[in-house]
Write a protein that holds these residues in place. Structure first.
Motif, PDB file in Angstrom:
ATOM      1  N   ASN A   1      25.414   3.038 -33.680  1.00 16.38           N
ATOM      2  CA  ASN A   1      24.040   3.314 -33.267  1.00 16.38           C
ATOM      3  C   ASN A   1      24.108   4.318 -32.122  1.00 16.38           C
ATOM      4  OD1 ASN A   1      22.449   1.514 -34.957  1.00 16.38           O
ATOM      5  ND2 ASN A   1      23.382  -0.164 -33.812  1.00 16.38           N
ATOM      6  N   MET A   2      23.763   5.579 -32.402  1.00 16.55           N
ATOM      7  CA  MET A   2      23.846   6.619 -31.383  1.00 16.55           C
ATOM      8  C   MET A   2      22.452   6.971 -30.854  1.00 16.55           C
ATOM      9  SD  MET A   2      25.335  10.555 -31.538  1.00 16.55           S
ATOM     10  CE  MET A   2      27.062  10.207 -31.172  1.00 16.55           C
ATOM     11  N   VAL A   3      22.379   7.150 -29.535  1.00 24.53           N
ATOM     12  CA  VAL A   3      21.174   7.654 -28.882  1.00 24.53           C
ATOM     13  C   VAL A   3      21.557   8.957 -28.191  1.00 24.53           C
ATOM     14  CG1 VAL A   3      19.315   7.182 -27.253  1.00 24.53           C
ATOM     15  CG2 VAL A   3      20.412   5.291 -28.461  1.00 24.53           C
ATOM     16  N   VAL A   4      20.889  10.048 -28.553  1.00 27.37           N
ATOM     17  CA  VAL A   4      21.174  11.350 -27.963  1.00 27.37           C
ATOM     18  C   VAL A   4      20.109  11.664 -26.931  1.00 27.37           C
ATOM     19  CG1 VAL A   4      21.554  13.799 -28.397  1.00 27.37           C
ATOM     20  CG2 VAL A   4      22.197  12.116 -30.136  1.00 27.37           C
ATOM     21  N   ILE A   5      20.534  11.933 -25.700  1.00 26.40           N
ATOM     22  CA  ILE A   5      19.601  12.242 -24.621  1.00 26.40           C
ATOM     23  C   ILE A   5      19.797  13.678 -24.173  1.00 26.40           C
ATOM     24  CG2 ILE A   5      18.845  11.707 -22.278  1.00 26.40           C
ATOM     25  CD1 ILE A   5      20.637   8.990 -24.002  1.00 26.40           C
ATOM     26  N   SER A   6      18.781  14.494 -24.368  1.00 23.20           N
ATOM     27  CA  SER A   6      18.786  15.870 -23.885  1.00 23.20           C
ATOM     28  C   SER A   6      18.276  15.870 -22.455  1.00 23.20           C
ATOM     29  CB  SER A   6      17.881  16.735 -24.769  1.00 23.20           C
ATOM     30  OG  SER A   6      17.551  17.947 -24.126  1.00 23.20           O
ATOM     31  N   ILE A   7      19.101  16.325 -21.522  1.00 23.51           N
ATOM     32  CA  ILE A   7      18.692  16.405 -20.119  1.00 23.51           C
ATOM     33  C   ILE A   7      18.059  17.774 -19.908  1.00 23.51           C
ATOM     34  CG2 ILE A   7      19.448  16.287 -17.714  1.00 23.51           C
ATOM     35  CD1 ILE A   7      21.776  14.567 -18.620  1.00 23.51           C
ATOM     36  N   GLY A   8      16.749  17.804 -19.748  1.00 26.99           N
ATOM     37  CA  GLY A   8      16.028  19.070 -19.670  1.00 26.99           C
ATOM     38  C   GLY A   8      15.677  19.569 -21.057  1.00 26.99           C
ATOM     39  N   ASP A   9      15.219  20.814 -21.144  1.00 27.84           N
ATOM     40  CA  ASP A   9      14.713  21.330 -22.420  1.00 27.84           C
ATOM     41  C   ASP A   9      15.457  22.578 -22.895  1.00 27.84           C
ATOM     42  OD1 ASP A   9      13.844  23.110 -20.554  1.00 27.84           O
ATOM     43  OD2 ASP A   9      11.703  22.847 -20.943  1.00 27.84           O
ATOM     44  N   ARG A  10      16.710  22.744 -22.455  1.00 30.60           N
ATOM     45  CA  ARG A  10      17.475  23.915 -22.871  1.00 30.60           C
ATOM     46  C   ARG A  10      18.580  23.566 -23.866  1.00 30.60           C
ATOM     47  NH1 ARG A  10      16.471  28.515 -19.938  1.00 30.60           N
ATOM     48  NH2 ARG A  10      15.186  28.259 -18.089  1.00 30.60           N
ATOM     49  N   THR A  11      18.369  22.486 -24.620  1.00 35.10           N
ATOM     50  CA  THR A  11      19.352  22.078 -25.611  1.00 35.10           C
ATOM     51  C   THR A  11      18.878  22.470 -27.012  1.00 35.10           C
ATOM     52  OG1 THR A  11      18.318  19.897 -25.667  1.00 35.10           O
ATOM     53  CG2 THR A  11      20.243  20.153 -24.264  1.00 35.10           C
ATOM     54  N   ASN A  12      19.805  22.401 -27.961  1.00 32.93           N
ATOM     55  CA  ASN A  12      19.508  22.711 -29.351  1.00 32.93           C
ATOM     56  C   ASN A  12      19.093  21.418 -30.043  1.00 32.93           C
ATOM     57  OD1 ASN A  12      19.653  23.247 -32.132  1.00 32.93           O
ATOM     58  ND2 ASN A  12      21.225  24.803 -31.838  1.00 32.93           N
ATOM     59  N   TYR A  13      17.773  21.193 -30.144  1.00 36.54           N
ATOM     60  CA  TYR A  13      17.288  19.935 -30.696  1.00 36.54           C
ATOM     61  C   TYR A  13      17.673  19.750 -32.159  1.00 36.54           C
ATOM     62  CZ  TYR A  13      14.415  19.833 -26.477  1.00 36.54           C
ATOM     63  OH  TYR A  13      13.986  19.824 -25.180  1.00 36.54           O
ATOM     64  N   ALA A  14      17.641  20.827 -32.933  1.00 40.75           N
ATOM     65  CA  ALA A  14      17.988  20.718 -34.347  1.00 40.75           C
ATOM     66  C   ALA A  14      19.433  20.264 -34.513  1.00 40.75           C
ATOM     67  CB  ALA A  14      17.756  22.049 -35.050  1.00 40.75           C
ATOM     68  N   LEU A  15      20.332  20.825 -33.715  1.00 37.97           N
ATOM     69  CA  LEU A  15      21.739  20.439 -33.799  1.00 37.97           C
ATOM     70  C   LEU A  15      21.937  18.995 -33.347  1.00 37.97           C
ATOM     71  CD1 LEU A  15      24.825  22.518 -32.935  1.00 37.97           C
ATOM     72  CD2 LEU A  15      24.565  20.282 -31.877  1.00 37.97           C
ATOM     73  N   LEU A  16      21.349  18.623 -32.209  1.00 39.73           N
ATOM     74  CA  LEU A  16      21.507  17.260 -31.705  1.00 39.73           C
ATOM     75  C   LEU A  16      20.856  16.250 -32.644  1.00 39.73           C
ATOM     76  CD1 LEU A  16      20.835  17.795 -27.883  1.00 39.73           C
ATOM     77  CD2 LEU A  16      23.036  17.533 -29.035  1.00 39.73           C
ATOM     78  N   GLY A  17      19.733  16.649 -33.251  1.00 38.96           N
ATOM     79  CA  GLY A  17      19.060  15.757 -34.179  1.00 38.96           C
ATOM     80  C   GLY A  17      19.853  15.511 -35.444  1.00 38.96           C
ATOM     81  N   SER A  18      20.831  16.380 -35.741  1.00 36.87           N
ATOM     82  CA  SER A  18      21.677  16.163 -36.915  1.00 36.87           C
ATOM     83  C   SER A  18      22.686  15.044 -36.684  1.00 36.87           C
ATOM     84  CB  SER A  18      22.407  17.451 -37.286  1.00 36.87           C
ATOM     85  OG  SER A  18      23.368  17.802 -36.299  1.00 36.87           O
ATOM     86  N   LEU A  19      22.830  14.594 -35.434  1.00 33.72           N
ATOM     87  CA  LEU A  19      23.763  13.517 -35.113  1.00 33.72           C
ATOM     88  C   LEU A  19      23.114  12.143 -35.192  1.00 33.72           C
ATOM     89  CD1 LEU A  19      25.419  15.098 -31.944  1.00 33.72           C
ATOM     90  CD2 LEU A  19      26.522  14.773 -34.157  1.00 33.72           C
ATOM     91  N   SER A  20      21.830  12.081 -34.899  1.00 38.78           N
ATOM     92  CA  SER A  20      21.141  10.791 -34.829  1.00 38.78           C
ATOM     93  C   SER A  20      19.634  10.993 -34.922  1.00 38.78           C
ATOM     94  CB  SER A  20      21.483  10.085 -33.508  1.00 38.78           C
ATOM     95  OG  SER A  20      20.674   8.943 -33.313  1.00 38.78           O
ATOM     96  N   GLU A  21      18.965  10.002 -35.475  1.00 41.01           N
ATOM     97  CA  GLU A  21      17.496  10.039 -35.506  1.00 41.01           C
ATOM     98  C   GLU A  21      16.897   9.631 -34.165  1.00 41.01           C
ATOM     99  OE1 GLU A  21      18.944   6.073 -37.012  1.00 41.01           O
ATOM    100  OE2 GLU A  21      19.451   8.183 -37.248  1.00 41.01           O
ATOM    101  N   ASN A  22      17.745   9.097 -33.273  1.00 38.32           N
ATOM    102  CA  ASN A  22      17.293   8.694 -31.937  1.00 38.32           C
ATOM    103  C   ASN A  22      17.571   9.830 -30.950  1.00 38.32           C
ATOM    104  OD1 ASN A  22      16.530   5.892 -32.561  1.00 38.32           O
ATOM    105  ND2 ASN A  22      18.715   5.622 -32.941  1.00 38.32           N
ATOM    106  N   LEU A  23      16.643  10.771 -30.874  1.00 40.72           N
ATOM    107  CA  LEU A  23      16.790  11.940 -30.007  1.00 40.72           C
ATOM    108  C   LEU A  23      15.680  11.923 -28.968  1.00 40.72           C
ATOM    109  CD1 LEU A  23      18.001  14.684 -29.212  1.00 40.72           C
ATOM    110  CD2 LEU A  23      16.640  15.731 -31.026  1.00 40.72           C
ATOM    111  N   LEU A  24      16.072  11.886 -27.688  1.00 38.55           N
ATOM    112  CA  LEU A  24      15.096  11.832 -26.610  1.00 38.55           C
ATOM    113  C   LEU A  24      15.358  12.930 -25.596  1.00 38.55           C
ATOM    114  CD1 LEU A  24      16.133   8.564 -27.157  1.00 38.55           C
ATOM    115  CD2 LEU A  24      13.897   8.285 -26.094  1.00 38.55           C
ATOM    116  N   ARG A  25      14.290  13.383 -24.962  1.00 32.19           N
ATOM    117  CA  ARG A  25      14.405  14.395 -23.915  1.00 32.19           C
ATOM    118  C   ARG A  25      14.083  13.747 -22.576  1.00 32.19           C
ATOM    119  NH1 ARG A  25      11.062  19.497 -24.990  1.00 32.19           N
ATOM    120  NH2 ARG A  25       9.333  18.011 -24.886  1.00 32.19           N
ATOM    121  N   PHE A  26      15.039  13.829 -21.670  1.00 34.52           N
ATOM    122  CA  PHE A  26      14.850  13.334 -20.303  1.00 34.52           C
ATOM    123  C   PHE A  26      14.378  14.490 -19.448  1.00 34.52           C
ATOM    124  CE2 PHE A  26      17.207  12.668 -16.145  1.00 34.52           C
ATOM    125  CZ  PHE A  26      16.185  11.929 -15.575  1.00 34.52           C
TER     126      PHE A  26
END
Length: 347
Positions: free
Chosen positions: A139-164
């Motif tokens: 069960n993976m949770v991906v947390i993007s710190i800020g808004d300069r990440t590649n959401y499409a790429l990170l979202g390919s790892l897990s459906e649990n994608l959040l932006r801090f």
């Protein structure tokens, strides 16, 4: 006793230096202190920390909550997501006790991936390996710190994608309380119900938001920065346009991104709105990246780039009282030497 392995996969690239890594360090310590007082966590939770930059390494091998002592988190150069994922997959292969006919193995590992940037390497092969062989087992949770990440790429790892929303110490404190609550809830759930379902705590929308990848992700044109403004006197709309330039300050010839003023231009507000994307966004640019100012194209006030507390931009004459033509608020305006974020358009 069946274990609930928890892995923290932490981006420690150079962009995390300073307050971000210090807050993560403090946050991990806070999480562990809280888990040591929770009866379910004491019985089930085991924790490991993996750091990745240009390379990756296991900082803390998987161990129970009682014996866990928060390590010093280092900084490295680069953001090799593939290296981080590879080390994580190797740790899972090495650490996790699998279920057999004779006994029950560990619960599904819970993985928190923290990153504040875009990978600097080719990560497709590692992502494919993760999705084919490990994703269903964790069960993976991906947390993007800020808004300069590649959401499409990170979202390919897990459906649990959040932006801090990386803001201040209070936000980090609230964020790690959420991490703690999520681990506690998952631990209690597997202990009481025997179901390997991640149980995330409700996030504070002012601190963190879930990224919906089913919606179109807006990406600004980085060749230009365009700011939508309104004349304080006529209340008519205009656009201030900046164009990207490369600047090489200092003897080391490091190139930084800056945008040079091109001018301010009158527009018809109704036509502009009719032809503009309606995709919701909160795209910003740092004031430190913008060079130059320009007059208002309607009333010729000297500064077309003043920002109100409401987040909208308009023109002013200079220091002093002014009324925002967007929200109607009157306030005292002054020049600032500190960096601040300015709302920009898609370009």
């Amino acid at each position: 006793m069946r274990r609930l392995p928890v892995y923290f996969l932490i981006d420690v690239s150079e962009s995390m230096v300073g307050e971000p890594i210090e807050q993560v360090q403090q946050g991990i310590s806070t999480v562990m202190t809280a888990l040591k007082t929770d009866p379910y966590a004491l019985e089930t939770v085991w924790v490991s920390i993996i750091a990745f930059a240009g390379k990756s390494k296991v900082i803390t091998p998987l161990q129970d909550v009682i014996t866990f002592y928060p390590p010093t988190i280092p900084i490295g150069s680069g953001t090799s997501l593939s290296s981080g994922l590879t080390t994580l997959m190797q740790a899972i292969d090495r650490d996790i006790v699998t279920t057999t006919f004779e006994k029950k193995g560990d619960w599904k590992p819970l993985v928190f991936l923290f990153t504040d940037g875009t990978p600097t390497d080719a990560s497709e092969q590692a992502i494919t390996q993760w999705n084919n062989h490990y994703r269903r087992k964790t069960n993976m949770v991906v947390i993007s710190i800020g808004d300069r990440t590649n959401y499409a790429l990170l979202g390919s790892l897990s459906e649990n994608l959040l932006r801090f929303q990386d803001t201040d110490a209070n936000a980090y404190s609230a964020f790690f309380k959420w991490v703690t609550a999520s681990i506690k809830a998952t631990s209690e759930h597997v202990s009481n119900h025997g179901m390997e379902v991640i149980n995330l705590s409700k996030a504070d929308p002012g601190v963190m938001e879930r990224i919906d990848l089913t919606k179109q992700q807006v990406v600004p044109d980085d060749q230009y920065v365009v700011v939508h403004g309104k004349c304080s006197k006529t209340k008519q709309s205009y656009l201030v346009k900046y164009r990207q330039a490369l600047q090489s300050p200092g003897i080391h010839d490091f190139q930084t991104r800056v945008y040079e003023i091109q001018g301010a231009y009158k527009i018809d507000a109704d036509s502009y709105e009719a032809l503009s994307s309606q995709a919701a966004s909160s795209i910003k640019v740092s004031s430190s990246e913008l060079q130059g100012n320009t007059d208002c194209p309607y009333c010729a006030q000297r500064f077309a780039m003043a920002t109100c507390n409401c987040g909208k931009n308009h023109c002013i004459r200079g220091n002093g009282k002014n009324t925002c033509p967007w929200c109607g608020q009157t306030a005292y305006y002054r020049f600032s030497s500190r960096r601040f974020d300015i709302n920009r358009t898609l370009g």
